[in-house]
Motif scaffolding. Structure first.
Motif, PDB file in Angstrom:
ATOM      1  N   TYR B  58       0.604  -1.261  -0.009  1.00  0.00           N
ATOM      2  CA  TYR B  58       0.153   0.038   0.017  1.00  0.00           C
ATOM      3  C   TYR B  58       0.807   1.316   0.081  1.00  0.00           C
ATOM      4  O   TYR B  58       1.753   1.159   0.582  1.00  0.00           O
ATOM      5  CB  TYR B  58      -0.800  -0.042   1.272  1.00  0.00           C
ATOM      6  CG  TYR B  58      -1.870  -0.970   1.027  1.00  0.00           C
ATOM      7  CD1 TYR B  58      -3.163  -0.593   0.467  1.00  0.00           C
ATOM      8  CD2 TYR B  58      -1.950  -2.058   1.875  1.00  0.00           C
ATOM      9  CE1 TYR B  58      -4.179  -1.620   0.271  1.00  0.00           C
ATOM     10  CE2 TYR B  58      -3.244  -2.903   1.884  1.00  0.00           C
ATOM     11  CZ  TYR B  58      -4.325  -2.697   1.083  1.00  0.00           C
ATOM     12  OH  TYR B  58      -5.465  -3.421   1.092  1.00  0.00           O
ATOM     13  N   THR B  59       0.547   2.251  -0.825  1.00  0.00           N
ATOM     14  CA  THR B  59       0.813   3.735  -0.734  1.00  0.00           C
ATOM     15  C   THR B  59      -0.144   4.411  -0.744  1.00  0.00           C
ATOM     16  O   THR B  59      -1.235   3.986  -1.143  1.00  0.00           O
ATOM     17  CB  THR B  59       1.888   3.710  -1.999  1.00  0.00           C
ATOM     18  OG1 THR B  59       1.109   3.546  -3.290  1.00  0.00           O
ATOM     19  CG2 THR B  59       3.224   3.174  -2.236  1.00  0.00           C
ATOM     20  N   ILE B 130      -5.709   6.049  -1.311  1.00  0.00           N
ATOM     21  CA  ILE B 130      -4.841   5.060  -1.161  1.00  0.00           C
ATOM     22  C   ILE B 130      -4.552   3.817  -2.176  1.00  0.00           C
ATOM     23  O   ILE B 130      -5.592   3.820  -2.924  1.00  0.00           O
ATOM     24  CB  ILE B 130      -5.225   4.215   0.005  1.00  0.00           C
ATOM     25  CG1 ILE B 130      -5.321   5.239   1.206  1.00  0.00           C
ATOM     26  CG2 ILE B 130      -4.379   2.934   0.361  1.00  0.00           C
ATOM     27  CD1 ILE B 130      -5.996   4.561   2.722  1.00  0.00           C
ATOM     28  N   PHE B 131      -3.416   3.418  -2.579  1.00  0.00           N
ATOM     29  CA  PHE B 131      -3.280   2.691  -3.864  1.00  0.00           C
ATOM     30  C   PHE B 131      -2.601   1.270  -3.311  1.00  0.00           C
ATOM     31  O   PHE B 131      -1.628   1.211  -2.880  1.00  0.00           O
ATOM     32  CB  PHE B 131      -2.243   3.441  -4.927  1.00  0.00           C
ATOM     33  CG  PHE B 131      -2.714   4.940  -4.733  1.00  0.00           C
ATOM     34  CD1 PHE B 131      -4.099   5.117  -5.577  1.00  0.00           C
ATOM     35  CD2 PHE B 131      -2.348   5.737  -4.208  1.00  0.00           C
ATOM     36  CE1 PHE B 131      -4.590   6.653  -5.669  1.00  0.00           C
ATOM     37  CE2 PHE B 131      -2.488   6.998  -4.402  1.00  0.00           C
ATOM     38  CZ  PHE B 131      -3.682   7.368  -5.030  1.00  0.00           C
ATOM     39  N   GLY B 132      -3.270   0.311  -3.607  1.00  0.00           N
ATOM     40  CA  GLY B 132      -2.823  -1.241  -3.340  1.00  0.00           C
ATOM     41  C   GLY B 132      -2.206  -1.726  -4.625  1.00  0.00           C
ATOM     42  O   GLY B 132      -2.747  -1.849  -5.790  1.00  0.00           O
TER      43      GLY B 132
END
Lengths: 77, 147
Positions: B58-59, B130-132
């Motif tokens: 995650y970022t 949020i980016f997975g």
């Protein structure tokens, strides 16, 4: 004037950087996107939103800040 | 008094069951509470083209994400009669079977916590940057899309 652009998720892969600074003359979000699409043609076919001052903005919003963020679809949780 | 400050919602890596257990224990002194409700997001081992996901990295746009979490928190307190609310989300790598999202709401009465919890989780999925990155066992990856 300089504009800092931050890239997240898949966009950072496409541009091969997490942020960069570009020189630009005053304009709207879509003016900057035109420059970026020339530099990164793949970006054109990628789904993303633009945030200025921590809020999502539309393509015809005027750039007021010295920083924007390009955000791919959210996938938290 | 409700907290009015933007807090850091992010934790490095998975959220441990010990942390979750301690969060519950901390509420024993708040005796106006009659109902808690908890959502735990767990990383699923989806299979894509014969390959299995082993973890999600995650970022986030952290500053914007924390501002959005704060907005969600404020709106939720306005809409529902809650005593308290806690939200934690992972950053970095979380393996399949581990917890990446922990939402904890408390109220004097049960009906409020059922409604509030669903509202919060849906808002997080829709509004927080949020980016997975889904990592496969063979070290390839794809970007997660919320359904």
């Amino acid at each position: 004037m300089n504009l800092k652009i931050k890239y997240f998720g898949v966009l950072a892969e496409i541009t091969n950087c997490s942020e960069e600074t570009i020189a630009y003359t005053k304009g709207s979000v879509s003016d900057v996107l035109m420059l970026l699409f020339e530099k990164y043609p793949t970006l054109k076919e990628t789904d993303f939103q633009v945030a200025q001052d921590l809020e999502i903005v539309s393509k015809d919003t005027l750039l007021l800040e010295s920083e924007i963020a390009l955000l791919p679809p959210f996938s938290g949780g | 008094m409700k907290e009015r400050k933007v807090k850091n919602v992010f934790m490095d890596g998975a959220i441990s069951s010990q942390f979750i257990g301690e969060s519950i224990a901390k509420h024993q002194s708040k005796t106006t509470i009659g109902a808690h409700n908890i959502f735990l997001g767990q990383v699923r081992a989806d299979e894509v083209d014969g390959k299995q996901i082993s973890a999600i990295d995650y970022t986030a746009h952290q500053e914007m994400a924390n501002a959005k979490f704060f907005e969600i928190r404020e709106t939720t307190f306005e809409k529902f009669n809650l005593t308290c609310m806690h939200i934690y989300h992972s950053l970095g790598e979380v393996k399949t079977g581990e917890i990446c999202l922990f939402v904890f709401v408390s109220s004097p009465r049960r009906k409020e916590v059922f409604k509030a919890l669903e509202y919060i989780v849906e808002e997080i999925k829709a509004k927080v940057p949020i980016f997975g990155k889904e990592l496969f066992e063979d070290e390839s990856h794809q970007w997660k899309v919320n359904s």
